[in-house]
Design a protein around this motif. Structure first.
Motif, PDB file in Angstrom:
ATOM      1  N   VAL A   1       2.372   6.729  -5.198  1.00 49.91           N
ATOM      2  CA  VAL A   1       1.793   5.379  -5.122  1.00 49.91           C
ATOM      3  C   VAL A   1       2.849   4.373  -5.571  1.00 49.91           C
TER       4      VAL A   1
ATOM      5  N   GLU B   1      -5.282   2.529   0.222  1.00 47.85           N
ATOM      6  CA  GLU B   1      -4.297   2.941   1.233  1.00 47.85           C
ATOM      7  C   GLU B   1      -4.025   1.841   2.245  1.00 47.85           C
TER       8      GLU B   1
ATOM      9  N   TYR C   1       0.853  -1.194   0.000  1.00 42.80           N
ATOM     10  CA  TYR C   1       0.000   0.000   0.000  1.00 42.80           C
ATOM     11  C   TYR C   1       0.888   1.243   0.000  1.00 42.80           C
ATOM     12  N   PRO C   2       0.452   2.368  -0.550  1.00 45.24           N
ATOM     13  CA  PRO C   2      -0.764   2.564  -1.339  1.00 45.24           C
ATOM     14  C   PRO C   2      -0.520   2.293  -2.822  1.00 45.24           C
ATOM     15  N   TYR C   3      -1.591   1.901  -3.529  1.00 45.92           N
ATOM     16  CA  TYR C   3      -1.532   1.777  -4.984  1.00 45.92           C
ATOM     17  C   TYR C   3      -2.818   2.311  -5.588  1.00 45.92           C
TER      18      TYR C   3
ATOM     19  N   LEU D   1      -7.839   4.869  -4.710  1.00 54.01           N
ATOM     20  CA  LEU D   1      -6.540   4.848  -4.059  1.00 54.01           C
ATOM     21  C   LEU D   1      -6.665   3.855  -2.908  1.00 54.01           C
TER      22      LEU D   1
END
Ligand code: KG4
Ligand code: ZN
Length: 344
Positions: free
Chosen positions: A259, A147, A129-131, A145
């Protein structure tokens, strides 16, 4: 080693899976209802709920049998508790509650969208995370997003149709049957994407969302005009959809901050042209592009078991009277969009 039994029944797939904390899918079974819904050209909720009720219990028994296990060896039972067609969701959740009560194991009520959103981490232990996630399927079309567990920001959703729905409806116009997304992709290979002038709804607009209803109507008009080949219409439709996806994702990437990857999930992620465009977009932003294996992209129970595992590992479970939720947005802060807003 911990093991979670996952159950999925929110749309037209009845599924069960056993997944370990080491990301091994010990067994999984999926019973598709495509045949039952094909004559209607879409999912009929009542038919779906009945089919889930008939199939789920034997399917769970078979899945345990495939792994050579009994319920006693399972550490928790996770089921989709929404969003989705409420009849089917209730069948799965009530079954999970009964199993949890009978075996005295924790119950985990999983948001189906969280199942999709976390599935890339089941496939890829290195994904942190995040992606940024593009979730595109027959029922969903969102940019999220991701998280952490239970922590999402929704940047975009559709104000009318989901992208898979637009593929299916356009495929129907071209006489390709149901669900027509894969057939449309095949036909598009033989067409010229520049031949048919089609709109790119909301492209370039300040509003971050998707809209595909107008594109679908334009496909119908192009077909009715008799001026274009089906292959050219298919290719032009697909390219218009890709242009919209890329445009909206650019905006989301600009807003998201740092990200670790651009990730795609959902049934439409099977589309190679879309994958190619996303890969290029990610490369342009110096980001890895991650698409889970197709079996994890379409509706399945392994992703539900995995989301359950991530929650179990954080000490989370739910009471036996937890309610099924036809609507259950991942980001409660996200503003309601104009249009139907039913895509959660
Ligand atoms: O995730 P999924 O199995 O479940 C639903 O949300 O229903 O996604 C199914 C959707 C269908 O609309 C199907 O036409 C679409 O994904 N789809 C595709 C392709 N493969 C599946 N759309 C475009 N190109 C494909 N290759
Ligand atoms: Zn889904």
């Amino acid at each position: 080693m911990r093991i979670v039994l996952g159950i999925e029944s929110s749309c037209d797939e009845t599924a069960a899976a056993l997944v370990t904390d080491e990301r091994v899918i010990l067994a999984q079974r999926i019973a598709s209802q495509d045949e039952a819904h094909r004559p209607y050209g879409g999912v009929v909720p009542e038919i779906a709920a009945r089919a889930h009720a008939e199939r789920l219990t034997p399917l769970i028994e078979a899945t345990l049998g495939d792994a050579g296990m009994t319920l006693d060896q399972v550490d928790a039972i996770a089921a989709t508790a929404g969003p989705g067609l409420i009849g089917g969701v209730m069948v799965g959740l009530v079954t999970a509650k009964a199993l949890a009560m009978a075996s005295d194991k924790p119950l985990i009520a999983v948001n189906h969208l969280e199942g999709h959103a976390l599935s890339p981490r089941l496939a890829d232990a290195a994904l942190e995370y995040p992606y940024l996630l593009l979730l595109v399927s027959g029922g969903h079309c969102q940019i999220l997003l991701v998280e952490g567990v239970g922590s999402f920001r929704r940047f975009a959703t559709t104000i009318d149709d989901a992208l898979g729905e637009a593929f299916d409806k356009s495929a129907k116009v071209l006489g390709l049957g149901y669900p027509g997304g894969p057939a449309l992709e095949q036909l598009a290979l033989q067409g010229d994407a520049k031949k048919v002038p089609l709109p790119r709804p909301l492209k370039g607009s300040a509003e971050p969302h998707f809209s595909f209803a107008g594109l679908k109507s334009a496909v119908l008009r192009a077909k009715q005009s008799g001026e274009y080949s089906d292959a050219d219409i298919a290719a032009s439709f697909q390219q218009a959809a890709i242009d919209c996806l890329v445009d909206r994702l650019r905006g989301a990437l600009a807003k998201a901050g740092k990200v670790n990857a651009l990730v795609v999930a959902g049934g439409v992620a099977a589309n190679k042209a879309i994958r190619g465009a996303l890969e290029e977009l990610a490369a342009g932003h110096d980001l890895p592009f991650i698409a889970p294996p197709l079996g994890l992209c379409t509706d399945n129970a392994a992703m539900i078991a995995w989301a359950g595992m991530e929650r179990l590992e954080r000490g989370q479970s739910d009471p036996l009277d937890v309610a099924a939720r036809p609507r259950w947005p991942l980001d409660p802060e996200a503003q309601a969009v104009r249009g139907a807003g039913v895509k959660a």
